[in-house]
Design an enzyme around this catalytic site. Structure first.
Site, PDB file in Angstrom:
ATOM      1  N   GLY A 261       0.783  -1.235   0.000  1.00 52.52           N
ATOM      2  CA  GLY A 261       0.000   0.000   0.000  1.00 52.52           C
ATOM      3  C   GLY A 261       0.810   1.277   0.000  1.00 52.52           C
ATOM      4  O   GLY A 261       0.261   2.345   0.261  1.00 52.52           O
ATOM      5  N   GLU A 303       4.759  -5.989   1.809  1.00 56.51           N
ATOM      6  CA  GLU A 303       4.302  -6.506   0.511  1.00 56.51           C
ATOM      7  C   GLU A 303       4.070  -5.386  -0.501  1.00 56.51           C
ATOM      8  O   GLU A 303       2.927  -5.171  -0.932  1.00 56.51           O
ATOM      9  CB  GLU A 303       2.994  -7.271   0.701  1.00 56.51           C
ATOM     10  N   GLY A 305       3.651  -3.674  -3.960  1.00 61.47           N
ATOM     11  CA  GLY A 305       3.414  -4.079  -5.351  1.00 61.47           C
ATOM     12  C   GLY A 305       3.625  -2.868  -6.240  1.00 61.47           C
ATOM     13  O   GLY A 305       4.598  -2.756  -6.988  1.00 61.47           O
ATOM     14  N   CYS A 374     -16.207   2.168 -26.288  1.00 62.11           N
ATOM     15  CA  CYS A 374     -17.553   2.715 -26.431  1.00 62.11           C
ATOM     16  C   CYS A 374     -18.207   2.946 -25.080  1.00 62.11           C
ATOM     17  O   CYS A 374     -19.172   2.267 -24.714  1.00 62.11           O
ATOM     18  CB  CYS A 374     -18.398   1.791 -27.304  1.00 62.11           C
ATOM     19  N   GLU A 375     -17.644   3.841 -24.334  1.00 62.43           N
ATOM     20  CA  GLU A 375     -18.156   4.293 -23.047  1.00 62.43           C
ATOM     21  C   GLU A 375     -17.853   5.774 -22.981  1.00 62.43           C
ATOM     22  O   GLU A 375     -16.700   6.173 -23.168  1.00 62.43           O
ATOM     23  CB  GLU A 375     -17.388   3.637 -21.879  1.00 62.43           C
TER      24      GLU A 375
END
Ligand SMILES: Cc1ncc(COP(=O)(O)O)c(C=O)c1O
Length: 446
Positions: A261, A303, A305, A374-375
């Site tokens: 995090g 951890e 990432g 297509c959004e």
């Protein structure tokens, strides 16, 4: 005509306007004004492999791993594979001395295929299926992080040798981020609330199983946390809980995994975690908590990432069209979008976007970079500054896209996912090829 047109060699000496907080360290402009990464011009990568394309700077990943190992010489650094799990990454991080965390049988398979020592793999997930637990136990993963009472039953049925496990606790720490990434609070789907009956029951049940060995606790406070004090608080609460276990069961837990995090900057000026400060705060909190409870120092695990891979990644797009709406926005449409970067739609993430095939020095315009999907909400970056003379066919680069981009990518609109191209020492190599229409069609059964 500018001085740069007369003396193009001046360009290489120009102060870079590429913010080192968001670009890999080895990012430069070449003699033609093009952005290079790891010694390779991004425009050349776009020409060779097409767009949209993820570019990954191997040296940047390795440098980040080394920085963590230097800052936390006694801790176990476990790369959180969910940020980007491909064989090459698993190889690089383990060569740099990191362990690997996986959260599915798929990620486990990638780690094993990369040759990661199973003993250095940690298995996570709030919804591990029987088959996934079976795969983890059979592979001999070093630790499984228990997230529910059901898992304890399944694991005790599966393990033939003593399986080392951690229990995931939510320590009740609110890091005040986006609701989707606050995982330290008590009422959420992961783990057991610290101090709850369910947490006590989980510990007691595991300790009753002869084939399960409880070695420690795990917590994960959330994402994009830049205030290291939250981790100090987690250490205090978790060590106190470890002392309770000793008091209630006479068992000394030896591992404390504080999750990941750690924040990175996506745009210049964004706050990021200072890992040297984080190391000091964890160390002080550990000293104080262990002294207070007369508890032996557990081995700390972290951890990260995003903090390992985010800044190593740059996504390349080609401009397809530029549309000026009278009285409205200027839309620069590119050949990627929410299929390769879902973080904008998911979390309202914001990015920098720059032209990669030349170093523009003239007037700028305010534009919105729109994705090709297509959004209506498929917008990559709203109201950013781009050169006023931008043209279709030019290459745009978006930095800090190494984490949670490929791993969250989709094939929406049946557009295949982009390739991943690694750069290092002036060379590039394709790690993951582009997903083709044939790949997508291959899943049709009839
Ligand atoms: C259990 C656990 N560990 C580590 C991480 C990695 O977080 P980050 O990439 O923000 O460091 C996550 C992310 O969701 C997680 O759930």
């Amino acid at each position: 005509m500018t001085l740069l047109d007369i003396f193009p060699s001046l360009r290489t000496g120009m102060p870079s306007r590429l913010d080192p907080a968001v670009w890999p360290r080895d990012t430069h402009y070449d003699g033609d004004g093009r952005i290079t990464l790891g010694g390779v011009a991004l425009a050349d990568i776009a020409d060779q492999y097409g767009t949209a394309t993820y570019v990954l700077d191997e040296e940047e990943v390795r440098t980040r791993c080394r920085a963590y190992r230097r800052a936390f010489p006694e801790a176990e650094i476990i790369y959180a594979g969910k940020a980007l799990m491909i064989k090459a990454i698993a190889e690089w991080v383990t060569q740099e001395g990191l362990s690997v965390d996986v959260c599915s049988a798929g990620e486990l398979a990638v780690a094993l295929a990369a040759g990661v020592d199973p003993a250095r793999i940690v298995m996570h997930g709030n919804g591990k299926s029987f088959d996934e637990l079976d795969a983890a136990v059979r592979a001999g993963v070093g630790r499984i992080v228990v997230d529910s009472l059901t898992e304890i039953t399944l694991l005790s049925a599966l393990a033939t040798e003593p399986q080392r496990v951690l229990v995931r606790l939510s320590p009740g720490i609110d890091v005040h981020g986006h609701p989707a990434v606050r995982t330290g609070v008590l009422d959420q789907k992961f783990g057991f609330p610290l101090g709850s009956d369910a947490a006590n029951e989980a510990v007691a049940r595991i300790l009753r199983q002869p084939n399960l060995r409880l070695v420690g606790f795990h917590c994960h406070l959330g994402s994009q946390i830049h205030d290291p004090d939250h981790y100090g608080e987690a250490v205090r609460r978790m060590v106190a809980e470890m002392a309770h276990v000793r008091q209630d069961h006479g068992v000394i837990l030896t591992e404390l995994d504080l999750g990941g995090g750690h924040a990175v900057a996506y745009r210049g000026g964004d706050a990021e975690m200072n890992i040297a400060e984080l190391a000091d705060i964890i160390e002080d909190a550990l000293d104080a908590a262990c002294a207070r409870h007369h508890f032996p120092r557990p081995v700390i695990a972290l951890e990260p990432g995003r903090a390992i891979v985010a800044r190593a990644g740059v996504t390349l797009y080609r401009v397809l069209s530029i549309k000026h709406i009278d009285g409205g926005h200027t839309y620069v449409t590119v050949d990627g979008g929410m299929g390769d970067n879902s973080r904008v739609a998911l979390y309202g993430a914001r990015y920098e976007v720059v032209v990669a095939n030349r170093h523009p020095t003239g007037p700028q315009m305010t534009a919105t970079v729109a994705g090709r999907y297509c959004e209506a909400g498929d917008i990559l970056a709203a109201d950013i500054r781009l050169p006023a003379d931008l043209r279709p066919g030019e290459v745009l680069a978006v930095p800090c896209t190494g984490a949670y981009h490929h791993s969250l990518a989709s094939a929406y609109n049946s557009v295949g996912r982009p390739p991943i191209i690694a750069v290092r020492g002036g060379r590039c190599r394709e790690l993951i090829r582009r997903e083709t229409t044939a790949d997508l069609m291959a899943r049709e059964v009839e």
